[in-house]
Design an enzyme around this catalytic site. Sequence first.
Site, mmCIF file in Angstrom:
data_model
loop_
_atom_site.group_PDB
_atom_site.id
_atom_site.type_symbol
_atom_site.label_atom_id
_atom_site.label_comp_id
_atom_site.label_asym_id
_atom_site.label_seq_id
_atom_site.Cartn_x
_atom_site.Cartn_y
_atom_site.Cartn_z
ATOM 1 N N GLY A 170 28.842 12.625 71.386
ATOM 2 C CA GLY A 170 30.094 13.187 70.908
ATOM 3 C C GLY A 170 30.812 13.995 71.959
ATOM 4 O O GLY A 170 31.028 15.194 71.791
ATOM 5 N N GLY B 38 31.002 18.870 72.689
ATOM 6 C CA GLY B 38 30.369 17.838 73.509
ATOM 7 C C GLY B 38 30.995 17.715 74.875
ATOM 8 O O GLY B 38 30.298 17.551 75.883
ATOM 9 N N GLY C 286 35.928 19.002 72.321
ATOM 10 C CA GLY C 286 35.177 20.088 71.711
ATOM 11 C C GLY C 286 33.887 20.442 72.407
ATOM 12 O O GLY C 286 33.790 20.478 73.642
ATOM 13 N N SER D 180 24.103 23.848 61.983
ATOM 14 C CA SER D 180 25.314 24.566 61.597
ATOM 15 C C SER D 180 24.966 25.662 60.610
ATOM 16 O O SER D 180 23.973 25.582 59.877
ATOM 17 C CB SER D 180 26.286 23.577 60.942
ATOM 18 O OG SER D 180 27.323 24.251 60.266
ATOM 19 N N TYR E 63 28.100 17.842 53.728
ATOM 20 C CA TYR E 63 28.004 18.289 55.120
ATOM 21 C C TYR E 63 26.801 19.209 55.310
ATOM 22 O O TYR E 63 25.996 19.013 56.237
ATOM 23 C CB TYR E 63 29.282 19.021 55.526
ATOM 24 C CG TYR E 63 29.190 19.668 56.883
ATOM 25 C CD1 TYR E 63 29.194 18.892 58.029
ATOM 26 C CD2 TYR E 63 29.084 21.052 57.016
ATOM 27 C CE1 TYR E 63 29.097 19.479 59.291
ATOM 28 C CE2 TYR E 63 28.975 21.645 58.263
ATOM 29 C CZ TYR E 63 28.989 20.856 59.388
ATOM 30 O OH TYR E 63 28.874 21.429 60.632
#
Length: 307
Positions: free
Chosen positions: A16, A22, A20, A144, A170
């Site tokens: 990714g 990554g 951002g 997260s 999520y």
Amino acid sequence: MYPLPDLTGRTVLVTGTTSGLGFALSRAFAGAGARVLMTARDAARGAAAVARVGGAAEPVLLDLADLSSVRAAAADVRERTDDRLDLLVNNAGIAMGPRAATADGFELQMGTNHLGPAALTWLLMPALRGGGDLEPARVVTTSSLGHRTGRLDPDDLDGKRRRYSPTVAYGTSKLAGLLFAAELDRRLRLAGDEVLSVAAHPGMTESSLLGNSLRRGATLQARLSGPLDRWFVQPVEAGIGPQLAAATGPVHGGDYLGPTGPFEVAGPPGPARRSTAAQDPDLAARLWAATATATGVPPDPGRTVNA
């Protein structure tokens, strides 16, 4: 930004990477001298990101929501690196959209945030064992703060037995990733393997999926996003600190790092708190088995003593 050691001679794979966290991670690793393999779902965007990073960066085509792509990317990385990979950072993720399915029919957030990265990790274990000449290779799983909202049932990874909630889906996918990282560490230790499994979360950053979800949310949440950004959201260069520390700092297998400021929203990296569910070894073991069944990828390490 978290200070990195000299990474010359080391090969890093980050998922990714077109924007951002990554992209910032890739730029940091490349700046420290590492060869960085940067994954992207879109070849053109991946090539553009690699050009912006420069150094010894290379694109890798990978769609974590498609297990055939995961298998192809793992084979590509193993061939390119001659089975010598020092670091895998499972960073890519999506957050809180409407219910959708992966190419293989799994709920999209669970498929992208957990099943794809888990399969990729297992498929790359031979390369990780072959790396780590200077120190043991590492797998860094990005979790997260949202993992605390997760409600995981390994017998229902798609959440079909309950009403769909983007936020809960999520959180469940991020809880799954954190449990996977812990179970991977446990099985690596039982197998006598030197590879380290570590997890980290970025708190709230300018590219945080949680922050982005607020801006996509209800009217009140949208009105609050400005103040939240001003008071709680840290720049991406600071947000990658826990991942950089997990990747290169003094850690033990099984560690979980995050920002150490109030509520783990921002601040320098340090130990992070897990939810009660994220500390459940039985749940982790059941998820491991369910993940293997769902992906069709043989788990590595496989059966071990007392596993």
